[in-house]
Write a protein that holds these residues in place. Structure first.
Motif, short mmCIF file in Angstrom:
data_model
loop_
_atom_site.label_atom_id
_atom_site.label_comp_id
_atom_site.label_asym_id
_atom_site.label_seq_id
_atom_site.Cartn_x
_atom_site.Cartn_y
_atom_site.Cartn_z
N SER A 60 1.27 -5.96 3.09
CA SER A 60 1.18 -4.85 4.33
C SER A 60 2.18 -5.36 5.29
CB SER A 60 -0.05 -4.53 4.43
OG SER A 60 -0.78 -3.91 3.08
N ASP A 76 3.32 0.89 -0.52
CA ASP A 76 2.24 -0.02 -0.09
C ASP A 76 0.94 0.37 -0.83
OD1 ASP A 76 0.57 -2.28 0.49
OD2 ASP A 76 0.79 -1.87 2.62
N GLU A 77 0.84 -0.55 -2.15
CA GLU A 77 -0.14 -0.14 -3.30
C GLU A 77 -0.64 1.36 -3.32
OE1 GLU A 77 -3.46 -2.92 -3.14
OE2 GLU A 77 -2.38 -4.23 -1.91
N GLN A 132 -0.76 2.21 2.54
CA GLN A 132 -1.54 1.96 1.61
C GLN A 132 -3.00 2.59 1.86
OE1 GLN A 132 -2.76 -2.36 2.22
NE2 GLN A 132 -4.40 -2.22 0.54
MG LIG Z 1 -2.18 -4.35 1.92
#
Ligand SMILES: [Mg+2]
Ligand SMILES: Nc1ncnc2c1ncn2[C@@H]1O[C@H](COP(=O)(O)OP(=O)(O)OP(=O)(O)O)[C@@H](O)[C@H]1O
Lengths: 376, 315
Positions: B42, B158-159, B82
């Motif tokens: 991140s 992000d994820e 995220q």
């Molecule tokens: Mg992260």
């Protein structure tokens, strides 16, 4: 860019409008508490408001009612009553400042009352003492209902059983009695706008830590516009709350809050200062719990010192001065004064103070943001 | 080159979160950023999109430096954070319209993009429902779609599939794969190696803030030196057939397990062909052939001695 910023204002307002909890904090709770205070605490307020009003009293009544009234005023904890021999002397005392308020009980008081008429007690004070004047007037107006009882207690059965009507007149125009509902409408509006500003600050701190904020910062909307949008949305909320409280207190609780123009100007100015404060706190503090604590404790202390819970006139002198320096205290006092005797020039200084406070806060928060090297 | 990051470093106080990370992405590339919790994924992304100023290093998008032209980055990157980054009391449509406006879209263009995104997210039927009432999977899908509302050149995620049901996960992966096939450059962060293997051509493995492996998926897999394991299921496994297999040097660790012959090898394809031929000479025909490919998980294990997921932090 302006459209994007307006869109940001709009989503914030929508988010707020769709949250029952937020709406309750914005409107429901303030209206409820104002109602409770103006009705439930009303008698207490009328009973013992003043600690330090110096009254120059002239009793010209040929009957005994005047004595009862005079005695009643003397017995009040907050009044220091001195007897003047004539109307001129009483007015002179007030003019030279040795008394705050002149009370003149006219010669025909007993006669009027015993014939079911209306006694007109004169209550005079210079404009700078209009608040005290109104308080005294409020007390005298309230006398009508208790006069028969008082007369009995005093053993002077001149007043008729049932209601007597006592009104007051003043040489100065526009004097209105300060009632509990008026005072608490002002006090509560002042308090809840402050609380709401802190809520906004907390929301801002939380938002700044969210990924939504990251997404916003990664978008092409410049940082300044983000701040502007936050400011505008908060301002709209505060102002809407103020107007809603103002309307509710006037229509539902019979508060007399002064001419609309002056009141709106004051509310606009106060909301501006508070919004500035909210944005500064929202940018300056990173921990939402800190802001939460600040708003729980700080706002209530400020509100207490500013006179929202209990009238300032009861406080020691230095506390009264302190109260006047606080933005909410300044607001409350100016508003009370405006409600009692509308005077545009009295608004000039407070409005300047509010404007300056708002601007300084916004500049501070912009500075803080610039000092942080990162966009988030 | 669409994106180039050179020697990015970032510390939080004393903690070095990212150290000397360099990455590039060609147009139409799909680059995976793989690493365990706290690896610095991140943080790297925040620097790539200009939300965090690197202590050292620089980033270029289409040859423009982020320090000189951050606006260009803002306009052309789509970021999918995220955590869910939506207005939860607004509907799916209202969210998309808002974010579209933030990117300067108006009128018909905005309406068209909103439709497209709703379609992509499979939320057209739920457009007027509030995000707060969505399932986790629907929220994730919308979270991704919002990052696409302005049709970015480069999509950075992000994820994006954390904590959702398999259908929604598959939906997101397929969507991203399709967009990538249509030419959108994608940077995909995850700690699921299967996702990166499915989506990406190239991968950077991050651990403790450093890139420990970087290249095409196959190259990185090979870094591990890991061997494929092949299983051949036969009617019977005679000793002489086994001995013949063992004579072939590319087949290692040949063993019998009941009716199955197992061996390991560097390259599964040619090795299987050879083995099948040897067995045919002995009159045996495999009923079934299974291959366990070497994977990124194995590569990570090999490089760090730790597994990618679970307990990646403590070492
Ligand atoms: Mg992260
Ligand atoms: N704002 C911050 N302040 C201090 N330390 C931070 C901050 N953000 C991240 N870190 C630390 O930096 C390191 C890298 O964090 P980062 O969030 O980039 O990892 P990640 O790979 O995204 O992990 P995850 O898979 O859990 O999202 C971690 O050790 C984390 O604790």
């Amino acid at each position: 860019m302006i459209r994007a910023a307006l869109a940001l204002v709009w989503v914030q307002l929508l988010q707020m409008a769709r949250s029952r909890r937020a709406l309750f904090a914005l409107l429901g709770w303030p209206v409820a508490l104002t109602a409770v205070l103006s009705f439930a605490l009303g008698p207490a307020f009328d009973g013992q408001l003043i600690t330090s009003v110096r009254v120059a009293l002239v009793n010209l009544d040929t009957g005994s009612t005047g004595d009862v009234v005079a005695q009643f005023l003397r017995d009040r904890s907050g009044f220091t009553v001195t007897a003047a021999s004539s109307q001129d002397e009483a007015l002179a005392d007030v003019a030279k400042g040795s008394a705050d308020v002149a009370v003149i009980i006219p010669a025909d008081t007993t006669e009027q009352i015993s014939h079911g008429g209306k006694a007109s007690v004169e209550v005079d004070a210079p404009p700078s003492k209009s608040t005290m004047q109104s308080v005294v007037a409020g007390v005298i107006q309230g006398l009508g209902t208790v006069l028969p009882v008082l007369s009995d207690v005093a053993g002077k059965g001149t007043a008729p059983r049932g209601l007597a009507e006592v009104s007051f007149v003043s040489q100065y125009s526009g004097g209105t009695a300060l009632t509990a509902s008026t005072y608490y409408a002002i006090g509560m509006t002042t308090l809840f706008m402050l609380t709401q500003a802190m809520n906004r600050a907390e929301a801002m701190v939380r938002d700044r830590r969210s990924d939504r904020w990251q997404r916003l910062c990664a978008a092409p909307l410049p940082a300044l516009w983000r701040t502007v949008a936050w400011f505008v949305a908060s301002y709209v909320l505060l102002f809407a709350q103020a107007v809603a409280l103002w309307v509710a207190s006037t229509l539902l609780f019979g508060a007399k809050l002064g001419t609309p123009g002056l009141t709106l100007a004051l509310l606009a100015g106060y909301a501006f200062a508070l919004t500035g404060l909210a944005v500064a706190v929202g940018y300056g503090i990173n921990n939402p719990e800190t802001v939460d604590g600040l708003s729980m404790v700080g706002a209530n202390i400020l509100a207490a010192l500013g006179g929202s819970f209990y009238p300032l006139y009861n406080f020691p002198h230095w506390l009264q001065v302190l109260g006047r320096i606080l933005p909410n205290g300044l607001m409350l006092q100016t508003w009370v004064q405006t409600a009692l005797s509308p005077d545009p020039s009295a608004l000039r200084l407070p409005l300047c103070v509010f404007a300056a406070m708002g601007v300084v806060c916004v500049l501070l928060s912009l500075g803080q943001r610039a000092a942080r090297r990162n966009a988030v | 080159m669409v994106l180039e990051a050179r020697s990015l470093s970032k510390s939080y106080g004393n903690k070095r979160a990212v150290e000397d990370v360099s990455l590039t992405a060609e147009p139409g590339d799909a680059l995976g950023l793989l690493g365990p919790n706290g690896a610095g994924k991140s943080t790297t992304i925040l620097m790539l999109v200009g939300l965090l100023e690197p202590d050292e290093g620089d980033v270029w998008l289409d040859g423009r430096s982020i320090r000189q032209d951050p606006r260009y980055f803002r306009q052309h990157i789509g970021l999918v954070p995220q955590r869910i980054a939506l207005y939860e009391r607004l509907t799916a449509e209202e969210n998309l319209r808002f974010w579209g406006r933030v990117y300067g879209l108006t009128g018909k263009a905005l309406a068209a993009q909103v439709e497209w995104c709703l379609e992509l997210a499979g939320l057209t039927e739920h457009r007027r429902e509030r995000v707060a009432h969505f399932s986790a999977g629907m929220q994730r899908r919308l979270n991704v779609a919002v990052g696409l509302v302005h049709r970015p050149k480069l999509l950075i995620m992000d994820e994006p599939t954390v904590g959702i049901d398999p259908q929604s996960r598959g939906h997101i992966l397929d969507t991203v794969r399709r967009l990538n096939a249509e030419g959108m450059t994608v940077l995909y962060t995850s700690h699921y190696m299967e996702e990166v293997e499915y989506l990406c051509r190239r991968v950077a493995i991050l651990d403790h803030g450093q890139v420990i492996a970087y290249g095409s998926i196959d190259d990185v897999r090979r870094l591990a030196g890991a061997l494929s394991t092949v299983r051949l299921t036969l009617p019977e496994v005679p000793e002489d057939a086994l001995a013949a297999l063992r004579q072939n040097l590319t087949l290692r660790n040949v063993v019998a397990d009941g009716n199955t012959v197992l061996f390991q090898t560097q390259e599964a394809g040619p090795a299987i062909a050879r083995a099948v031929q040897v067995l045919a000479d002995h009159g045996l025909h495999p009923a079934r052939i299974d291959v366990d490919e070497p994977n990124l998980e194995a590569a990570f294990l090999h490089l760090t001695g730790r597994r990618l997921r679970d307990g990646g932090e403590e070492a």
